[in-house]
Design a protein around this motif. Structure first.
Motif, PDB file in Angstrom:
ATOM      1  N   ASN A  90       0.834  -1.189   0.000  1.00  0.00           N
ATOM      2  CA  ASN A  90       0.000   0.000   0.000  1.00  0.00           C
ATOM      3  C   ASN A  90       0.876   1.250   0.000  1.00  0.00           C
ATOM      4  O   ASN A  90       0.728   2.136   0.831  1.00  0.00           O
ATOM      5  CB  ASN A  90      -0.908  -0.032   1.236  1.00  0.00           C
ATOM      6  CG  ASN A  90      -2.005   1.007   1.091  1.00  0.00           C
ATOM      7  OD1 ASN A  90      -2.337   1.415  -0.021  1.00  0.00           O
ATOM      8  ND2 ASN A  90      -2.518   1.460   2.218  1.00  0.00           N
ATOM      9  N   ARG A  92       2.241   4.680  -0.914  1.00  0.00           N
ATOM     10  CA  ARG A  92       1.765   5.932  -1.508  1.00  0.00           C
ATOM     11  C   ARG A  92       2.907   6.948  -1.615  1.00  0.00           C
ATOM     12  O   ARG A  92       2.728   8.024  -2.149  1.00  0.00           O
ATOM     13  CB  ARG A  92       0.634   6.528  -0.664  1.00  0.00           C
ATOM     14  CG  ARG A  92      -0.594   5.641  -0.565  1.00  0.00           C
ATOM     15  CD  ARG A  92      -1.536   5.873  -1.738  1.00  0.00           C
ATOM     16  NE  ARG A  92      -2.681   4.964  -1.686  1.00  0.00           N
ATOM     17  CZ  ARG A  92      -3.503   4.771  -2.705  1.00  0.00           C
ATOM     18  NH1 ARG A  92      -3.312   5.390  -3.847  1.00  0.00           N
ATOM     19  NH2 ARG A  92      -4.529   3.953  -2.598  1.00  0.00           N
ATOM     20  N   VAL A 254       2.609   6.330 -12.921  1.00  0.00           N
ATOM     21  CA  VAL A 254       1.694   5.433 -12.238  1.00  0.00           C
ATOM     22  C   VAL A 254       1.783   5.757 -10.755  1.00  0.00           C
ATOM     23  O   VAL A 254       2.873   5.720 -10.171  1.00  0.00           O
ATOM     24  CB  VAL A 254       2.053   3.961 -12.501  1.00  0.00           C
ATOM     25  CG1 VAL A 254       1.223   3.043 -11.635  1.00  0.00           C
ATOM     26  CG2 VAL A 254       1.847   3.639 -13.976  1.00  0.00           C
ATOM     27  N   ASN A 255       0.675   6.119 -10.190  1.00  0.00           N
ATOM     28  CA  ASN A 255       0.634   6.584  -8.799  1.00  0.00           C
ATOM     29  C   ASN A 255       1.726   7.621  -8.526  1.00  0.00           C
ATOM     30  O   ASN A 255       2.453   7.547  -7.543  1.00  0.00           O
ATOM     31  CB  ASN A 255       0.746   5.401  -7.836  1.00  0.00           C
ATOM     32  CG  ASN A 255      -0.473   4.489  -7.949  1.00  0.00           C
ATOM     33  OD1 ASN A 255      -1.461   4.834  -8.610  1.00  0.00           O
ATOM     34  ND2 ASN A 255      -0.422   3.332  -7.315  1.00  0.00           N
ATOM     35  N   GLY A 256       1.844   8.554  -9.447  1.00  0.00           N
ATOM     36  CA  GLY A 256       2.762   9.675  -9.245  1.00  0.00           C
ATOM     37  C   GLY A 256       4.200   9.403  -9.612  1.00  0.00           C
ATOM     38  O   GLY A 256       5.048  10.274  -9.519  1.00  0.00           O
ATOM     39  N   ARG A 257       4.481   8.189 -10.050  1.00  0.00           N
ATOM     40  CA  ARG A 257       5.875   7.826 -10.309  1.00  0.00           C
ATOM     41  C   ARG A 257       6.067   7.633 -11.808  1.00  0.00           C
ATOM     42  O   ARG A 257       5.286   6.954 -12.461  1.00  0.00           O
ATOM     43  CB  ARG A 257       6.135   6.533  -9.549  1.00  0.00           C
ATOM     44  CG  ARG A 257       7.477   5.953  -9.725  1.00  0.00           C
ATOM     45  CD  ARG A 257       7.608   4.667  -8.924  1.00  0.00           C
ATOM     46  NE  ARG A 257       7.878   4.913  -7.528  1.00  0.00           N
ATOM     47  CZ  ARG A 257       7.089   4.554  -6.527  1.00  0.00           C
ATOM     48  NH1 ARG A 257       5.958   3.941  -6.758  1.00  0.00           N
ATOM     49  NH2 ARG A 257       7.426   4.808  -5.288  1.00  0.00           N
ATOM     50  N   ASN A 289      -3.797   6.228 -11.961  1.00  0.00           N
ATOM     51  CA  ASN A 289      -3.860   5.955 -10.532  1.00  0.00           C
ATOM     52  C   ASN A 289      -4.569   4.644 -10.346  1.00  0.00           C
ATOM     53  O   ASN A 289      -5.625   4.417 -10.906  1.00  0.00           O
ATOM     54  CB  ASN A 289      -4.578   7.064  -9.794  1.00  0.00           C
ATOM     55  CG  ASN A 289      -3.575   8.090  -9.330  1.00  0.00           C
ATOM     56  OD1 ASN A 289      -2.654   7.752  -8.572  1.00  0.00           O
ATOM     57  ND2 ASN A 289      -3.700   9.305  -9.813  1.00  0.00           N
ATOM     58  N   ASN A 291      -5.140   1.304  -7.457  1.00  0.00           N
ATOM     59  CA  ASN A 291      -4.955   0.821  -6.103  1.00  0.00           C
ATOM     60  C   ASN A 291      -3.633   0.051  -6.040  1.00  0.00           C
ATOM     61  O   ASN A 291      -3.399  -0.857  -6.835  1.00  0.00           O
ATOM     62  CB  ASN A 291      -6.137  -0.094  -5.750  1.00  0.00           C
ATOM     63  CG  ASN A 291      -6.069  -0.543  -4.307  1.00  0.00           C
ATOM     64  OD1 ASN A 291      -4.976  -0.696  -3.739  1.00  0.00           O
ATOM     65  ND2 ASN A 291      -7.228  -0.738  -3.709  1.00  0.00           N
ATOM     66  N   PRO A 292      -2.740   0.431  -5.107  1.00  0.00           N
ATOM     67  CA  PRO A 292      -1.414  -0.196  -5.091  1.00  0.00           C
ATOM     68  C   PRO A 292      -1.450  -1.730  -5.021  1.00  0.00           C
ATOM     69  O   PRO A 292      -0.472  -2.366  -5.411  1.00  0.00           O
ATOM     70  CB  PRO A 292      -0.754   0.383  -3.840  1.00  0.00           C
ATOM     71  CG  PRO A 292      -1.468   1.654  -3.585  1.00  0.00           C
ATOM     72  CD  PRO A 292      -2.876   1.484  -4.092  1.00  0.00           C
TER      73      PRO A 292
END
Ligand code: ADP
Ligand code: MG
Length: 599
Positions: A90, A92, A254-257, A289, A291-292
């Motif tokens: 998880n 973030r 992806v998720n900010g990366r 984005n 869900n991790p």
């Protein structure tokens, strides 16, 4: 018995680990900027010297660290971001492996000054090659300053392995811009050798993109936004005319990366099918984005590759969302710039491609199969031959994709409409050609072809003209001098700010020579400074073609019109102007069937 196996001393273990995380100055930039972001900074400053080889310094106004944490942060596997196993699924924050600072300190001379808001005094730590030198209280503003000096000072082999300063600087700029793009709400500043390179205020994504990729994008960015339970996507894609030769401006986060993925690139490029010339690429900056739990970011030490648990699903979603975005902006080829023609097209019930949202808010993963059919029109036909007979596909852009044979105008009928558009007939229906764009395409390919031949003889101007340029423009002329001369411009530098133009390429009227020359310089200025000869040649050729092509309102007699279409279809890429605009559209006969055609 003596044992052979020994634990590696810490400094050696760190140095080995550093090999994975720290490959070059740009890796240091990335790790330290990510730490600043994780620490909640709203302003981040990067100062480098000698392409980061002698100094990389990051100053942030984030949370800062207590003296104890400051000391701890340099230990391997020391992180504040993961406490238990579940956290690993998880994540973030950008960092989580607790390796960056330890790795950097193993191969450089590091000073860190840090202070938390609640502390009166901060802490200053010096560490070199994993050797802890000192920790002393210090004064300073809230946040953290880290200086990384003389990277690889203790690993000469790696230091020698670094590339030239321009190359290492390029790597740093790309890390910096990726991070700046993915966090437009944070202010960033960068200096190289005491010269300001970038200064971004906190802003929105669109203005950040324009600041980095160029002002000319102002009205050429199409917003993309869609949320599904599995994945949300937002960002911008360029209109087809912004497609370029290079793949530099295709970014996924992806998720900010920032991540690299040729698979996902393919999904986006596919959405531009028939909208852009072959071998050019659309630009885009897209944020996924997810869900991790559905994504593994741990497969690569620098975390630049990821794995989704449903790769195909992400592919399909991305493809259809981008397609929908482009569809909304009516970016299917048409000649709507010409009002009257647009009227005709509107009058005919022109079947549009199905741009209905393929993916709605209620999409579940069970619907992937449905989407698959929506995406591949041909796949659908093959899977369901009955569907083909009952519902023939008749979208205009699909007929254009059919074999090139259908595109070559048949002999006979050819007329010019309003001294501008050419109408002719092709196998599948009516073809409408924009003669200006067609001529641009023909000239463009002709100019390009001279690249490998001897220079073009220039046409001398009777009264040579003096042109004024700024220092930056003079630099641009200097760097493109040989290409400009090769294509037929003949000029002399009179003094530091002016040129004497004595000759032009034969296709350019002397009266227009100055304007065309200036436009070329402006165009060249928009790109990165160090383009290849090929890229410069192409830009100049495209501008020249624009300057020299027939203008709207130019009456073509039948033989000129015929020669133009013949030349066009002898081009390698007849469908698009050098700037990527469609040169012609085909209205298939079937599109008239409901209103005009007898059975
Ligand atoms: P990671 O980022 O994977 O946790 P790092 O080695 O990059 O590992 O950093 C170790 C720890 O040091 C972080 O978890 C964080 O607590 C702290 N840290 C590093 N840089 C900063 C910073 N600029 N501001 C505040 N804390 C920081
Ligand atoms: Mg980190």
């Amino acid at each position: 018995m003596e044992s052979l196996i020994q634990l590696l001393p810490d400094y050696l273990a760190n140095q080995i680990a550093a090999g994975e995380v720290v490959q070059r100055p740009a890796s240091v930039v990335k790790e330290l900027m990510e730490n600043a972001i994780d620490a909640g900074a709203s302003k981040i400053e990067l100062l480098i010297k000698d392409a980061g080889k002698s100094l990389v310094q990051i100053i942030d106004n984030g949370s800062g660290m207590s003296p104890v944490d400051a000391r701890m942060s340099f230990e391997r596997h020391a992180t504040s971001k993961i406490k238990e196993k579940e956290d690993l699924f998880n994540i973030r924050t950008l960092g989580f492996r607790g390796e960056a600072l330890a790795s950097i300190a193993a191969v450089a001379q590091v000073t860190m000054k840090t202070r938390r808001h609640e502390d009166d005094l901060g802490s200053e730590i010096k560490i070199e090659g994993s050797e802890f030198l000192s920790q002393t209280p210090c004064v300073g503003s809230t946040g953290t300053l880290i200086s990384v000096k003389n990277l690889f000072f203790n690993v000469p082999a790696r230091r020698n392995f670094l590339k030239s300063n321009p190359v290492e600087t390029k790597h740093i700029l790309s890390e910096f811009t990726h991070i700046a793009l993915s966090h437009p709400g944070i202010a960033f500043r960068m200096e190289h050798n005491d010269t300001l390179v970038y200064d971004f205020p906190a802003e929105n994504l669109k203005s950040r993109i324009i600041r980095i990729w160029g002002m000319d994008l102002e009205d050429k960015l199409v917003p993309v936004q869609e949320e599904t339970p599995y994945l949300s996507i937002k960002g911008f894609v360029g209109t087809p005319e912004t497609s370029r030769k290079g793949r530099g401006e295709q970014l996924f986060f992806v998720n900010g990366r920032f991540i690299r993925s040729s698979y996902l690139q393919h999904a986006v490029i596919g959405a531009y099918k028939d909208l852009i010339p072959a071998e050019t690429f659309p630009l885009f900056c897209l944020f996924l984005n997810i869900n991790p739990v559905h994504v593994d970011i741990n497969i690569h030490p620098t975390k630049s590759e990821v794995k989704f648990d449903d790769e195909r699903g992400v592919y399909l979603l991305l493809h259809s969302i981008v397609k929908k975005g482009l569809g909304k902006f009516q970016l299917i080829p048409d000649l709507s710039s010409d009002e009257e023609l647009a009227g005709i097209i509107r009058a005919v019930p022109f079947p549009k491609e199905n741009h209905e949202p393929v993916v709605g808010k209620s999409t579940t993963r069970d619907s992937w199969n449905v989407e698959k059919q929506d995406i591949g029109g041909w796949e659908k036909i093959y899977q369901n031959p009955a569907g083909f007979t009952s519902q023939p596909s008749k979208s205009p852009s699909q007929s254009i994709t059919q074999k090139e044979v259908n595109l070559i105008p048949e002999d006979g009928f050819l007329v010019q409409l309003h001294n501008h558009l050419l109408l002719t007939q092709v196998k599948s229906g009516l073809m409408i050609i924009d003669p200006t764009l067609a001529h641009q395409r023909i000239l463009f390919e002709r100019f390009l072809a001279t690249s490998t031949r001897p220079p073009v003889a220039s046409q001398q101007i009777l009264f040579p003209m003096t042109m004024q340029f700024s220092a930056v423009e003079m630099q641009i002329v200097e760097s493109a001098k040989s290409e400009l001369r090769h294509l037929g411009f003949d000029f002399l530098e009179i003094n530091s700010g002016s040129l004497l133009l004595q000759g032009t390429p034969p296709e350019v009227l002397p009266a227009k020579a100055e304007m065309v020359f200036k436009e070329i310089v402006a165009e060249l200025g928009l790109g990165e400074a160090e383009r290849s000869r090929e890229a410069r040649f192409e830009k100049i050729a495209a501008k020249l073609a624009e300057g020299a092509a027939h203008k709207k309102g130019n009456r073509l007699d039948i033989s000129a019109a015929r020669a133009l279409t013949d030349d066009l279809f002898r081009c390698n890429e007849p469908k698009f102007s050098p700037k990527g605009k469609p040169v012609f559209v085909v209205m298939p006969l079937s599109s008239f069937s409901t209103h005009l055609l007898s059975e």
